[in-house]
Design a protein around this motif. Structure first.
Motif, mmCIF file in Angstrom:
data_model
loop_
_atom_site.group_PDB
_atom_site.id
_atom_site.type_symbol
_atom_site.label_atom_id
_atom_site.label_comp_id
_atom_site.label_asym_id
_atom_site.label_seq_id
_atom_site.Cartn_x
_atom_site.Cartn_y
_atom_site.Cartn_z
ATOM 1 N N LEU A 221 0.865 -1.280 0.008
ATOM 2 C CA LEU A 221 0.087 -0.080 0.023
ATOM 3 C C LEU A 221 0.732 1.289 0.053
ATOM 4 C CD1 LEU A 221 -2.892 -0.914 2.986
ATOM 5 C CD2 LEU A 221 -3.297 -0.612 0.172
ATOM 6 N N SER A 222 2.235 0.945 0.869
ATOM 7 C CA SER A 222 3.090 2.524 0.173
ATOM 8 C C SER A 222 3.858 3.047 -0.693
ATOM 9 C CB SER A 222 4.377 2.349 1.898
ATOM 10 O OG SER A 222 4.899 0.491 1.672
ATOM 11 N N TRP B 43 -5.341 3.871 7.862
ATOM 12 C CA TRP B 43 -6.677 3.173 8.286
ATOM 13 C C TRP B 43 -5.642 1.387 8.753
ATOM 14 C CZ3 TRP B 43 -11.012 1.900 4.513
ATOM 15 C CH2 TRP B 43 -12.152 1.420 5.163
ATOM 16 N N LEU B 44 -5.074 1.239 8.070
ATOM 17 C CA LEU B 44 -3.991 -0.294 8.230
ATOM 18 C C LEU B 44 -3.810 -0.412 9.798
ATOM 19 C CD1 LEU B 44 -3.604 -3.181 7.052
ATOM 20 C CD2 LEU B 44 -1.720 -1.913 6.202
ATOM 21 N N GLU C 254 -11.061 10.681 5.343
ATOM 22 C CA GLU C 254 -11.029 11.212 3.711
ATOM 23 C C GLU C 254 -11.436 9.288 3.474
ATOM 24 O OE1 GLU C 254 -8.051 13.871 5.697
ATOM 25 O OE2 GLU C 254 -9.202 12.827 6.520
ATOM 26 N N VAL C 255 -11.475 9.433 3.941
ATOM 27 C CA VAL C 255 -11.797 7.370 3.818
ATOM 28 C C VAL C 255 -13.049 7.473 2.891
ATOM 29 C CG1 VAL C 255 -12.167 4.952 4.520
ATOM 30 C CG2 VAL C 255 -10.155 6.455 5.207
ATOM 31 N N VAL D 295 -9.032 -0.006 -0.727
ATOM 32 C CA VAL D 295 -10.347 -0.049 -0.055
ATOM 33 C C VAL D 295 -10.589 -1.458 0.525
ATOM 34 C CG1 VAL D 295 -12.237 0.545 0.827
ATOM 35 C CG2 VAL D 295 -10.726 2.396 0.056
ATOM 36 N N LEU D 296 -11.233 -2.480 -0.684
ATOM 37 C CA LEU D 296 -11.266 -3.853 -0.880
ATOM 38 C C LEU D 296 -10.628 -4.359 -0.022
ATOM 39 C CD1 LEU D 296 -12.557 -4.017 -4.492
ATOM 40 C CD2 LEU D 296 -14.403 -3.665 -1.671
ATOM 41 N N LEU D 297 -9.197 -3.988 0.053
ATOM 42 C CA LEU D 297 -8.344 -4.948 0.137
ATOM 43 C C LEU D 297 -8.033 -5.189 1.853
ATOM 44 C CD1 LEU D 297 -4.949 -5.025 -1.718
ATOM 45 C CD2 LEU D 297 -6.519 -6.616 -1.770
#
Length: 394
Positions: free
Chosen positions: A279-280, A297-298, A327-328, A339-341
């Protein structure tokens, strides 16, 4: 002495005694709705409520005061009232205070709060009481399949009315209305999970992305958190909802303290480390500020996973949602692959609660919906959640 009698003058035989005229019987309109006491005495009941005059005069119990509940007949139940009592609603209230309340939390101290305080507040706020009725009806629908349609109908009716009243109350948000709206939001999260799942192609996390955007349950959780902020410190510490806020504060502090130590589950840690690295990683179609949102979020989800190892409960499972950035929310309107992950890994946390009636089946359902929306290059990143659930793609 022989009693004198009339004789036939021709034959000398005694004449038959005249038949006495029958007294005319006074008639009155029959009633089928009188009290049982009058019916057993075969007298007319004036049907005055709550106690008829005959029973009052003779100082006996009138069955208007002890009306039996309507009988179940097949798959329907008539919401008949005896006097001013709605027996269908009384059934729901009885079921909530004897059964449903205990299914909402593992915290023993909070169970009595759900059973007593919520009902007491519901007696002063109709939309709270209707939400309690709706939740109890869903619980009964889950365990009484022969009457499922009846209880689902009751649940929908009560919650629709409650939602309209709560929405109107939000226009006058203040210290007096915030506690009631907080309770409504909290109970409605349970209601959202306990409601029948939709199978539409665009249905993901209790909402249809083509119509409503942000998932209802996430909106309610975020809304309840905002409501808490409107209350004064004294209200949160000494008001009727103090036990809930106190328990949440203790769980939050324990979660934060636990996050500082290394994760004892090495496999989970390595899987989440790998996802964090993915993700990063800069990608052309992902803005930098979106990457920061995903990583935050993670990070919050990881803390809840750690805490959940020692403190299983609904507060622990959903706590990570209280602190994710606003923001999410726009990203959830059209869920991105990233987001799904993250939501797929949340499903692992949700599966820990699958023994509860209002969560049963949701983990597998959501994993299936997420899998159907993921592009092929992203599916490799949900292998670990799939293994934890034992879920197999169709």
């Amino acid at each position: 002495m022989i009693a004198s009698m009339d004789l036939d003058m021709d034959t000398g035989t005694p004449l038959a005694a005249p038949t006495p005229a029958k007294a005319s019987r006074r008639t009155h309109a029959k009633t089928r709705t009188g009290c049982k006491t009058c019916k057993s005495r075969k007298i007319k009941c004036d049907e005055e409520k709550p106690q008829c005059r005959n029973c009052t005069k003779h100082n006996v119990s009138c069955d208007y005061l002890h009306a039996p509940s309507p009988r179940h007949n097949g798959s329907t139940l008539s919401p008949e009232c005896s006097g001013r009592l709605n027996m269908a609603d009384l059934e729901l209230l009885h079921h909530y205070t004897t059964s449903t309340y205990a299914t909402l939390t593992d915290n023993i101290a909070l169970r009595d709060f759900y059973r007593c305080t919520y009902v007491e507040l519901g007696l002063r706020c109709e939309y709270i009481m209707r939400t309690i009725f709706a939740l109890a009806a869903l619980h009964l629908a889950h365990y009484r399949p022969s009457m499922r349609s009846h209880y689902l109908s009751l649940a929908a009716e009560h919650h629709q009315i409650a939602s309209r009243e709560a929405l109107a109350a939000m226009n006058q948000l203040g210290p007096d209305t915030a506690p009631n709206l907080f309770i409504f939001s909290a109970l409605t999260v349970f209601y959202a999970f306990g409601s029948p799942r939709k199978e539409h192609a665009n249905d993901i996390l209790f909402f249809d992305t083509t119509t409503s955007g942000v998932p209802d349950w996430i909106f309610l959780l975020r809304g309840s958190f905002a409501l808490v902020k409107t209350l004064s410190v004294e209200e949160r510490q000494k008001g009727p909802l103090a036990p809930v806020f106190g328990s949440g504060r203790d769980s939050w502090n324990a979660r934060e303290a636990m996050a500082a130590a290394p994760d004892p589950d090495s496999e989970r840690a390595s899987r989440l480390d790998a996802l964090e690295g993915f993700l990063s990683r800069p990608r052309e179609h992902v803005p930098a500020h979106h990457r920061a949102v995903y990583l935050h979020w993670l990070h919050e989800l990881r803390k809840s996973m750690r805490h959940n190892d020692q403190a299983l409960g609904d507060a622990t499972v959903f706590m990570w949602l209280f602190d994710f950035p606003d923001e999410v929310l726009p990203l959830l309107k059209q869920p991105t692959q990233e987001v799904l992950l993250i939501l797929a890994h949340f499903v692992v946390l949700l599966d820990r609660m699958s023994a509860r009636w209002w969560v049963q089946g949701w983990a597998a359902h959501l994993m299936g919906r997420i899998w159907s929306l993921l592009e092929d290059e992203y599916k490799i990143w949900v292998r670990w959640p799939m293994e934890q659930l034992g879920w197999v793609p169709p």
